[in-house]
Design a protein around this motif. Structure first.
Motif, PDB file in Angstrom:
ATOM      1  N   LYS A  50       0.800  -1.228   0.000  1.00  0.00           N
ATOM      2  CA  LYS A  50       0.000   0.000   0.000  1.00  0.00           C
ATOM      3  C   LYS A  50       0.831   1.276   0.000  1.00  0.00           C
ATOM      4  CE  LYS A  50      -3.942  -2.180   2.118  1.00  0.00           C
ATOM      5  NZ  LYS A  50      -5.162  -1.954   2.839  1.00  0.00           N
ATOM      6  N   ARG A  51       2.041   1.203   0.541  1.00  0.00           N
ATOM      7  CA  ARG A  51       2.890   2.394   0.616  1.00  0.00           C
ATOM      8  C   ARG A  51       4.107   2.291  -0.289  1.00  0.00           C
ATOM      9  NH1 ARG A  51       3.349   6.217   5.193  1.00  0.00           N
ATOM     10  NH2 ARG A  51       1.224   6.533   5.858  1.00  0.00           N
ATOM     11  N   ASN A  52       4.181   1.222  -1.053  1.00  0.00           N
ATOM     12  CA  ASN A  52       5.299   0.992  -1.978  1.00  0.00           C
ATOM     13  C   ASN A  52       6.648   1.081  -1.271  1.00  0.00           C
ATOM     14  OD1 ASN A  52       3.625   0.625  -4.267  1.00  0.00           O
ATOM     15  ND2 ASN A  52       3.330   2.847  -4.327  1.00  0.00           N
ATOM     16  N   MET A  53       6.728   0.524  -0.085  1.00  0.00           N
ATOM     17  CA  MET A  53       7.972   0.502   0.681  1.00  0.00           C
ATOM     18  C   MET A  53       8.759  -0.756   0.340  1.00  0.00           C
ATOM     19  SD  MET A  53       6.934   1.444   4.576  1.00  0.00           S
ATOM     20  CE  MET A  53       6.548   3.107   5.049  1.00  0.00           C
ATOM     21  N   SER A  54      10.039  -0.696   0.571  1.00  0.00           N
ATOM     22  CA  SER A  54      10.835  -1.923   0.518  1.00  0.00           C
ATOM     23  C   SER A  54      10.509  -2.729   1.768  1.00  0.00           C
ATOM     24  CB  SER A  54      12.318  -1.593   0.479  1.00  0.00           C
ATOM     25  OG  SER A  54      12.731  -1.039   1.712  1.00  0.00           O
ATOM     26  N   VAL A  55      10.814  -4.000   1.737  1.00  0.00           N
ATOM     27  CA  VAL A  55      10.563  -4.847   2.899  1.00  0.00           C
ATOM     28  C   VAL A  55      11.358  -4.344   4.095  1.00  0.00           C
ATOM     29  CG1 VAL A  55      10.795  -7.173   3.845  1.00  0.00           C
ATOM     30  CG2 VAL A  55       9.953  -6.872   1.522  1.00  0.00           C
ATOM     31  N   SER A  56      12.600  -3.977   3.889  1.00  0.00           N
ATOM     32  CA  SER A  56      13.417  -3.512   5.017  1.00  0.00           C
ATOM     33  C   SER A  56      12.889  -2.202   5.599  1.00  0.00           C
ATOM     34  CB  SER A  56      14.885  -3.380   4.624  1.00  0.00           C
ATOM     35  OG  SER A  56      15.043  -2.451   3.584  1.00  0.00           O
ATOM     36  N   ASP A  57      12.409  -1.299   4.753  1.00  0.00           N
ATOM     37  CA  ASP A  57      11.820  -0.055   5.257  1.00  0.00           C
ATOM     38  C   ASP A  57      10.531  -0.332   6.025  1.00  0.00           C
ATOM     39  OD1 ASP A  57      13.857   1.501   4.251  1.00  0.00           O
ATOM     40  OD2 ASP A  57      12.720   2.173   2.480  1.00  0.00           O
ATOM     41  N   ALA A  58       9.718  -1.227   5.496  1.00  0.00           N
ATOM     42  CA  ALA A  58       8.462  -1.576   6.163  1.00  0.00           C
ATOM     43  C   ALA A  58       8.726  -2.207   7.529  1.00  0.00           C
ATOM     44  CB  ALA A  58       7.643  -2.513   5.287  1.00  0.00           C
ATOM     45  N   MET A  59       9.715  -3.068   7.582  1.00  0.00           N
ATOM     46  CA  MET A  59      10.087  -3.681   8.858  1.00  0.00           C
ATOM     47  C   MET A  59      10.580  -2.624   9.841  1.00  0.00           C
ATOM     48  SD  MET A  59      11.940  -7.137   7.471  1.00  0.00           S
ATOM     49  CE  MET A  59      12.399  -7.747   9.074  1.00  0.00           C
ATOM     50  N   ASP A  60      11.393  -1.715   9.362  1.00  0.00           N
ATOM     51  CA  ASP A  60      11.913  -0.643  10.221  1.00  0.00           C
ATOM     52  C   ASP A  60      10.778   0.206  10.776  1.00  0.00           C
ATOM     53  OD1 ASP A  60      14.147   0.862  11.339  1.00  0.00           O
ATOM     54  OD2 ASP A  60      13.589   2.418   9.892  1.00  0.00           O
ATOM     55  N   VAL A  61       9.838   0.582   9.919  1.00  0.00           N
ATOM     56  CA  VAL A  61       8.698   1.405  10.357  1.00  0.00           C
ATOM     57  C   VAL A  61       7.889   0.667  11.411  1.00  0.00           C
ATOM     58  CG1 VAL A  61       6.464   2.341   9.602  1.00  0.00           C
ATOM     59  CG2 VAL A  61       8.527   2.823   8.281  1.00  0.00           C
ATOM     60  N   PHE A  62       7.563  -0.587  11.125  1.00  0.00           N
ATOM     61  CA  PHE A  62       6.691  -1.310  12.045  1.00  0.00           C
ATOM     62  C   PHE A  62       7.385  -1.651  13.360  1.00  0.00           C
ATOM     63  CE2 PHE A  62       4.179  -5.151  13.358  1.00  0.00           C
ATOM     64  CZ  PHE A  62       3.076  -4.435  13.755  1.00  0.00           C
ATOM     65  N   TYR A  63       8.602  -2.179  13.291  1.00  0.00           N
ATOM     66  CA  TYR A  63       9.294  -2.584  14.511  1.00  0.00           C
ATOM     67  C   TYR A  63       9.653  -1.409  15.411  1.00  0.00           C
ATOM     68  CZ  TYR A  63       9.730  -7.395  12.856  1.00  0.00           C
ATOM     69  OH  TYR A  63       9.477  -8.670  12.435  1.00  0.00           O
TER      70      TYR A  63
END
Length: 67
Positions: free
Chosen positions: A22-35
């Motif tokens: 939905k936000r066109n993030m990389s997996v590593s960026d998405a993990m960083d945001v969520f964690y």
């Protein structure tokens, strides 16, 4: 692994997937945001009961947090 831990792992996977899609993030960026979010902290705090909610609900909570 307890049931709650398993539920959280599945939810984490799903929320990160939603961030990527939905936000066109990389997996590593998405993990960083969520964690690094308060939503993640609340998910792991059994007193909040957030782990009983659906991944979509948790994603919406995260969206409100990160704007």
């Amino acid at each position: 692994m307890s049931e709650i831990e398993y539920m959280n792992e599945c939810t984490i996977r799903d929320v990160i997937t939603m961030l990527v899609e939905k936000r066109n993030m990389s997996v590593s960026d998405a993990m960083d945001v969520f964690y690094n979010s308060q939503t993640f902290v609340n998910l792991n705090n059994t007193e909040t009961g957030l782990y009983f909610q659906s991944p979509v609900y948790i994603y919406d909570t995260l969206e409100k947090e990160i704007g």
